[in-house]
Design an enzyme around this catalytic site. Structure first.
Site, short mmCIF file in Angstrom:
data_model
loop_
_atom_site.label_atom_id
_atom_site.label_comp_id
_atom_site.label_asym_id
_atom_site.label_seq_id
_atom_site.Cartn_x
_atom_site.Cartn_y
_atom_site.Cartn_z
N ASP A 29 -5.16 -6.26 6.37
CA ASP A 29 -6.43 -5.82 5.79
C ASP A 29 -7.29 -7.04 5.45
O ASP A 29 -8.46 -7.15 5.86
CB ASP A 29 -6.13 -4.99 4.54
CG ASP A 29 -7.32 -4.21 4.04
OD1 ASP A 29 -8.37 -4.25 4.69
OD2 ASP A 29 -7.19 -3.56 2.98
N TYR A 34 0.82 -1.22 0.00
CA TYR A 34 0.00 0.00 0.00
C TYR A 34 0.85 1.27 0.00
O TYR A 34 0.35 2.36 0.26
CB TYR A 34 -0.95 0.01 1.21
CG TYR A 34 -2.10 -0.98 1.12
CD1 TYR A 34 -2.29 -1.79 0.01
CD2 TYR A 34 -3.02 -1.08 2.17
CE1 TYR A 34 -3.35 -2.69 -0.06
CE2 TYR A 34 -4.09 -1.98 2.10
CZ TYR A 34 -4.24 -2.79 1.00
OH TYR A 34 -5.30 -3.67 0.94
N LYS A 63 4.97 -14.16 4.82
CA LYS A 63 5.12 -15.06 3.67
C LYS A 63 6.57 -14.98 3.21
O LYS A 63 6.87 -14.75 2.03
CB LYS A 63 4.12 -14.61 2.59
CG LYS A 63 3.93 -15.58 1.46
CD LYS A 63 3.05 -16.77 1.79
CE LYS A 63 3.04 -17.70 0.60
NZ LYS A 63 2.56 -19.04 0.87
N ASP A 88 -10.71 -8.88 7.66
CA ASP A 88 -12.03 -9.07 7.05
C ASP A 88 -12.45 -10.54 7.14
O ASP A 88 -13.62 -10.86 7.35
CB ASP A 88 -12.04 -8.64 5.58
CG ASP A 88 -12.39 -7.17 5.38
OD1 ASP A 88 -11.98 -6.35 6.22
OD2 ASP A 88 -13.06 -6.84 4.37
N ASP A 135 -0.88 -17.66 4.59
CA ASP A 135 -1.91 -18.46 3.92
C ASP A 135 -2.36 -19.61 4.82
O ASP A 135 -3.55 -19.88 4.95
CB ASP A 135 -1.42 -18.96 2.54
CG ASP A 135 -0.02 -19.54 2.55
OD1 ASP A 135 0.65 -19.51 3.61
OD2 ASP A 135 0.42 -20.03 1.49
MG MG Z 1 -10.37 -3.43 4.31
#
Ligand code: MG
Ligand code: NAI
Length: 337
Positions: free
Chosen positions: A234, A131, A178, A238, A210
């Protein structure tokens, strides 16, 4: 609410809270949180604009005065922005100097959850990774993204994680990474965070991100504090929202050295925006984190316990299987304060 970005109360009596509802259900859940904040303490609210509607009106998704307000207020409460989210929330996190995003994901008694035993906190790196904004379209065929990981940001996150688990009495934390594939970037991230843990005498283990996604669905109880790179935090938070009953329940705190920005994890929910049925819990729990950041632990505990009591007894919004409106739920929370 008062107007203007210059009514700062640094050193004064009443903390100034910047209020940025944004788009969609942000316009519904943020006013609910302001009512609840007003009921538990003495705060000065300054409202500012950002998001898709602001972009349409002014040509800018995040006007300079909104950025400046967030950079100077004692704390900021944000709702959500639509398609302009990246142009709003990333600079706002920067405005408060935030280096970590705290995202608790907890199942609440009375709420139908896939995994009712879930009780996790994600500590998400908040400034870099994928990001960081270095994305290019080189040719019609080829696009690239540069992932940035620094030792300094990883160290700061690691130090924060150590303080966090010590202050809150956790046994330690897990680093999700990772590094088997992204050897340089996630290797640096993992090793730097682990080195901070070792220096602080905090227990830390690691998990491939993962594999974490599977393990947390099958047996969330084996994790409590999970330290993640930006994108992983992020996505995985979720995923955890799905385990506990949905995005209407997940609050977050973007923490900086002197001030923070508090926001639900969810977005603008265009499918229900304007219907008055958004679950305000995520934003109310974000408001609890906000007042705690101002040192008012008692007000934070009051909000939390009122929200938990309403989640347990109802009324509930449709995302939790009920028929109540945002206002019904907010009134029930206010009645318990
Ligand atoms: Mg989000
Ligand atoms: P979303 O979080 O807005 O919605 C996903 C699903 O969860 C929808 O079915 C929605 O109705 C439901 N939901 C979310 N919050 C809820 C609540 N409080 N009560 C009841 N149901 C709720 O994510 P989506 O649909 O991927 O994105 C919609 C817009 O929001 C996009 O334009 C996106 O860019 C933006 N967005 C903004 C964020 C921010 O400002 N921080 C974060 C995530 C998305």
């Amino acid at each position: 609410m008062t107007e203007g970005a210059n009514t700062v109360t640094d050193g004064g009596d009443v903390p100034e809270i910047a209020v940025i509802p944004g788009d969609g259900i942000g316009q519904e859940v943020v006013p609910a949180a302001v009512d609840v904040l007003d009921a538990v303490g003495d705060y000065e609210f300054t409202e500012a604009e950002a998001g898709d509607a602001t972009l349409d009106e002014t040509g800018e998704a995040l006007p300079a005065e909104t950025y400046d307000l967030a950079a100077s207020a004692d704390a900021t409460l944000f709702g959500a922005a639509g398609e302009s989210a990246a142009d709003v929330i990333l600079p706002l996190r920067e405005a408060v100097g935030s280096f970590v995003n705290i995202r608790p994901a907890r199942a609440y008694p009375g709420v139908d959850a896939l995994r009712p035993e879930t009780d996790l906190v994600f500590l998400r790196e908040n400034t870099e990774g994928v990001y960081a904004g270095h994305e290019d379209r080189l040719t019609d065929d080829v696009s690239t993204l540069t992932r940035v990981v620094t030792q300094s940001a990883s160290r700061r996150l690691g130090q924060f994680a150590c303080e966090f688990v010590e202050e809150r009495g956790y046994d330690g934390f897990t680093v999700a990474h990772k590094a088997n594939v992204m050897r340089e970037t996630d290797g640096l991230f993992r090793d730097t965070v682990l080195a901070e843990a070792e220096a602080a005498g905090v227990d830390a283990d690691t998990v491939l991100m993962d594999a974490f996604a599977t393990h947390v669905c099958l047996d969330p109880e084996q994790f409590d504090v999970v330290v993640c790179p930006n994108l992983a935090g992020d996505v995985l938070s979720d995923l955890a929202a799905g385990l506990v009953g949905g995005l209407g329940l997940l609050p977050s705190a973007n923490v900086g050295p002197e001030r923070g920005l508090f926001e639900p994890v969810h977005g603008t929910a265009p499918d229900i925006a304007g219907d008055g049925v958004a679950n305000p819990s995520a934003t109310l729990l974000s408001a609890a984190m906000l007042v705690e950041s101002l040192g008012d632990d008692e007000a934070g505990a009051q909000i939390r316990s009122a929200v938990e009591s309403v989640l347990s007894d109802g009324p509930r919004t449709p995302d939790l299987g009920g028929e109540a409106t945002t206002e019904d739920v907010t009134d029930a929370v206010l009645a318990r304060l």
